[in-house]
Design a protein around this motif. Structure first.
Motif, short mmCIF file in Angstrom:
data_model
loop_
_atom_site.label_atom_id
_atom_site.label_comp_id
_atom_site.label_asym_id
_atom_site.label_seq_id
_atom_site.Cartn_x
_atom_site.Cartn_y
_atom_site.Cartn_z
N GLY A 50 0.81 -1.22 0.00
CA GLY A 50 0.00 0.00 0.00
C GLY A 50 0.83 1.26 0.00
O GLY A 50 0.31 2.36 -0.10
N VAL A 51 2.16 1.10 0.09
CA VAL A 51 3.05 2.26 0.18
C VAL A 51 4.30 1.99 -0.64
O VAL A 51 4.79 0.86 -0.71
N GLY A 52 4.82 3.02 -1.27
CA GLY A 52 6.07 2.94 -2.02
C GLY A 52 6.66 4.32 -2.18
O GLY A 52 6.23 5.27 -1.51
N VAL A 53 7.62 4.45 -3.08
CA VAL A 53 8.30 5.73 -3.30
C VAL A 53 8.13 6.13 -4.76
O VAL A 53 8.53 5.39 -5.67
N TYR A 77 -2.44 4.67 -8.74
CA TYR A 77 -3.09 5.94 -8.41
C TYR A 77 -2.52 6.49 -7.11
O TYR A 77 -2.29 5.74 -6.16
N PHE A 78 -2.32 7.80 -7.08
CA PHE A 78 -1.76 8.47 -5.91
C PHE A 78 -2.58 9.70 -5.56
O PHE A 78 -3.03 10.41 -6.46
N LEU A 79 -2.74 9.96 -4.29
CA LEU A 79 -3.37 11.19 -3.82
C LEU A 79 -2.27 12.04 -3.20
O LEU A 79 -1.60 11.59 -2.27
N ALA A 140 -4.60 0.87 -0.95
CA ALA A 140 -3.88 2.04 -0.45
C ALA A 140 -3.79 2.00 1.07
O ALA A 140 -4.64 1.41 1.74
N TYR A 141 -2.74 2.59 1.60
CA TYR A 141 -2.54 2.63 3.05
C TYR A 141 -3.65 3.41 3.74
O TYR A 141 -4.11 3.03 4.79
N ARG A 142 -4.08 4.52 3.14
CA ARG A 142 -5.15 5.34 3.71
C ARG A 142 -6.22 5.62 2.66
O ARG A 142 -6.37 6.74 2.17
N PRO A 143 -7.02 4.62 2.27
CA PRO A 143 -8.02 4.84 1.23
C PRO A 143 -9.10 5.84 1.66
O PRO A 143 -9.76 6.44 0.82
#
Length: 173
Positions: A50-53, A77-79, A140-143
């Motif tokens: 759910g997380v990357g760089v 997709y990224f926010l 995602a980590y924080r959907p």
């Protein structure tokens, strides 16, 4: 008289040599490089993480930021949450011809997996909003950050078209 050059194994303590042998590696260099992951393993790591760089470039300067992401099998997709006065994330995203995204995991026993995804990065249009929400809800980590966002008011959601995906692993199934 010239001394014989020791093998790369001779410099390692016995415990490291045993670990490399157990993981089926012919040398310590294999531990650093890992083995190529197949497409299914690459997709599995992206779907499970759910997380990357995210790494982008503007001019001659690079910029990498840790981000939560959603993955639908073809796109990430990224926010962009929060912002500096200079809108650094947006500036780099708009100027990057190609962006890359790194996901990795490392286990205490020395096993590791990593995936790099490359492709163009673009702002999500209102037509893509539902696809972005669905992908982010899946992994995602924080959907929850998308639930209050209004797609008609300057959406800060971006999509990376995964044109190239590759992965390497050591000891991972």
């Amino acid at each position: 008289m010239r001394q014989p050059v020791p093998s790369e194994w001779e410099f390692l303590p016995a415990v490291f040599r045993c670990t490399f042998e157990l993981l089926g590696m012919s040398s310590p260099i294999d531990a650093l490089q890992g083995e190529q992951m197949d497409e299914q393993a690459v997709d599995a790591l992206l779907a499970d993480s759910g997380v990357g760089v995210l790494s982008m470039a503007a001019g001659n300067a690079g910029y990498g930021i840790p981000l939560s992401f959603g993955y639908d099998g073809d796109r990430l997709y990224f926010l962009f949450v929060g912002h500096s006065e200079a809108w650094k994330k947006v500036t780099y995203a708009e100027q990057s011809e190609t962006a890359s995204f790194l996901v990795f995991e490392v286990e205490a026993d020395g096993q590791w997996r990593s995936v790099i995804v490359e492709g163009p990065l673009e702002r999500v249009t209102p037509d893509e909003w539902d696809a972005a929400r669905e992908a982010m809800a899946d992994n995602a980590y924080r959907p929850d950050l998308l639930t209050d966002a209004d797609p008609t008011e300057n959406p800060r959601v971006w999509v990376l078209d995964a044109r190239e995906k590759s992965g390497r692993a050591v000891g991972a199934d």
